[in-house]
Design a protein around this motif. Sequence first.
Motif, PDB file in Angstrom:
ATOM      1  N   ARG A  34      -6.218   1.643  -2.541  1.00 56.21           N
ATOM      2  CA  ARG A  34      -4.915   1.568  -3.209  1.00 56.21           C
ATOM      3  C   ARG A  34      -4.559   2.914  -3.831  1.00 56.21           C
ATOM      4  NH1 ARG A  34      -2.298   1.111  -7.568  1.00 56.21           N
ATOM      5  NH2 ARG A  34      -4.070   1.119  -8.962  1.00 56.21           N
ATOM      6  N   GLU A  35      -5.531   3.537  -4.483  1.00 61.33           N
ATOM      7  CA  GLU A  35      -5.287   4.847  -5.096  1.00 61.33           C
ATOM      8  C   GLU A  35      -5.097   5.937  -4.051  1.00 61.33           C
ATOM      9  OE1 GLU A  35      -8.353   5.791  -7.938  1.00 61.33           O
ATOM     10  OE2 GLU A  35      -7.944   3.971  -9.110  1.00 61.33           O
ATOM     11  N   ALA A  36      -5.955   5.955  -3.032  1.00 60.39           N
ATOM     12  CA  ALA A  36      -5.865   6.995  -1.999  1.00 60.39           C
ATOM     13  C   ALA A  36      -4.531   6.925  -1.257  1.00 60.39           C
ATOM     14  CB  ALA A  36      -7.020   6.873  -1.010  1.00 60.39           C
ATOM     15  N   GLY A  37      -4.089   5.701  -0.958  1.00 65.34           N
ATOM     16  CA  GLY A  37      -2.854   5.528  -0.199  1.00 65.34           C
ATOM     17  C   GLY A  37      -1.622   5.351  -1.057  1.00 65.34           C
ATOM     18  N   ARG A  38      -1.844   5.303  -2.367  1.00 62.42           N
ATOM     19  CA  ARG A  38      -0.748   5.104  -3.320  1.00 62.42           C
ATOM     20  C   ARG A  38       0.039   3.827  -3.009  1.00 62.42           C
ATOM     21  NH1 ARG A  38       0.291  11.274  -2.857  1.00 62.42           N
ATOM     22  NH2 ARG A  38      -1.069  11.999  -4.506  1.00 62.42           N
ATOM     23  N   TYR A  39      -0.710   2.787  -2.657  1.00 56.60           N
ATOM     24  CA  TYR A  39      -0.080   1.500  -2.395  1.00 56.60           C
ATOM     25  C   TYR A  39       0.253   0.846  -3.728  1.00 56.60           C
ATOM     26  CZ  TYR A  39      -1.892   2.383   2.250  1.00 56.60           C
ATOM     27  OH  TYR A  39      -2.172   2.961   3.460  1.00 56.60           O
ATOM     28  N   PRO A  40       1.428   0.255  -3.838  1.00 60.21           N
ATOM     29  CA  PRO A  40       1.826  -0.305  -5.132  1.00 60.21           C
ATOM     30  C   PRO A  40       1.071  -1.568  -5.536  1.00 60.21           C
ATOM     31  CG  PRO A  40       3.555  -0.651  -3.499  1.00 60.21           C
ATOM     32  CD  PRO A  40       2.497   0.188  -2.855  1.00 60.21           C
ATOM     33  N   THR A  41       0.531  -2.300  -4.559  1.00 57.69           N
ATOM     34  CA  THR A  41      -0.128  -3.563  -4.903  1.00 57.69           C
ATOM     35  C   THR A  41      -1.489  -3.671  -4.223  1.00 57.69           C
ATOM     36  OG1 THR A  41       0.794  -4.803  -3.042  1.00 57.69           O
ATOM     37  CG2 THR A  41       2.113  -4.731  -5.078  1.00 57.69           C
ATOM     38  N   ARG A  42      -2.351  -4.484  -4.826  1.00 57.88           N
ATOM     39  CA  ARG A  42      -3.659  -4.754  -4.223  1.00 57.88           C
ATOM     40  C   ARG A  42      -3.517  -5.479  -2.885  1.00 57.88           C
ATOM     41  NH1 ARG A  42      -8.383  -4.546  -6.638  1.00 57.88           N
ATOM     42  NH2 ARG A  42      -9.026  -6.498  -5.682  1.00 57.88           N
TER      43      ARG A  42
END
Length: 155
Positions: A34-42
Amino acid sequence: MTVTVPTMPTPTPPPAAAPAATRPSWPHLVEQVREAGRYPTRPQAERVIRVVLSALGGHVVGDERVDLARALPETAARVVAAQIPAPRPLTAAEFVDSVAARVEGATPATARWDVSSVLSVLPPLVGDDLITRILDRLPPGYALLFGRADLTPAA
């Protein structure tokens, strides 16, 4: 006359057991992606992990596949292990395209982002040695997807 009685050798203590290999947890893997891809949600990060690892699972075979499954969280390990080996290895670009085909609305650029977001977090989680072995078995070009320089000799 002196009689020598043989003595029992002093038992050597067994070597200390190596620490059990600890798998990262599924929530930890999800958070890393999530952090690496900057995804907003789990849930979005979880979906990407499942898609990318299912694609990778068909291309990593033999001992490397077994070792990768052992090193991943159990949920991720099942995704990798459940895949049927691919009939032929895909180039890195074909691999990214195969991921794009599995994600609704994906483009080659977004699929490359997804693939790199997952694969680039694996080396610190599963070990650089295992990633090196995996890369040795895959066609050239995959190193960049794992966040490594692609140091192939010039022709």
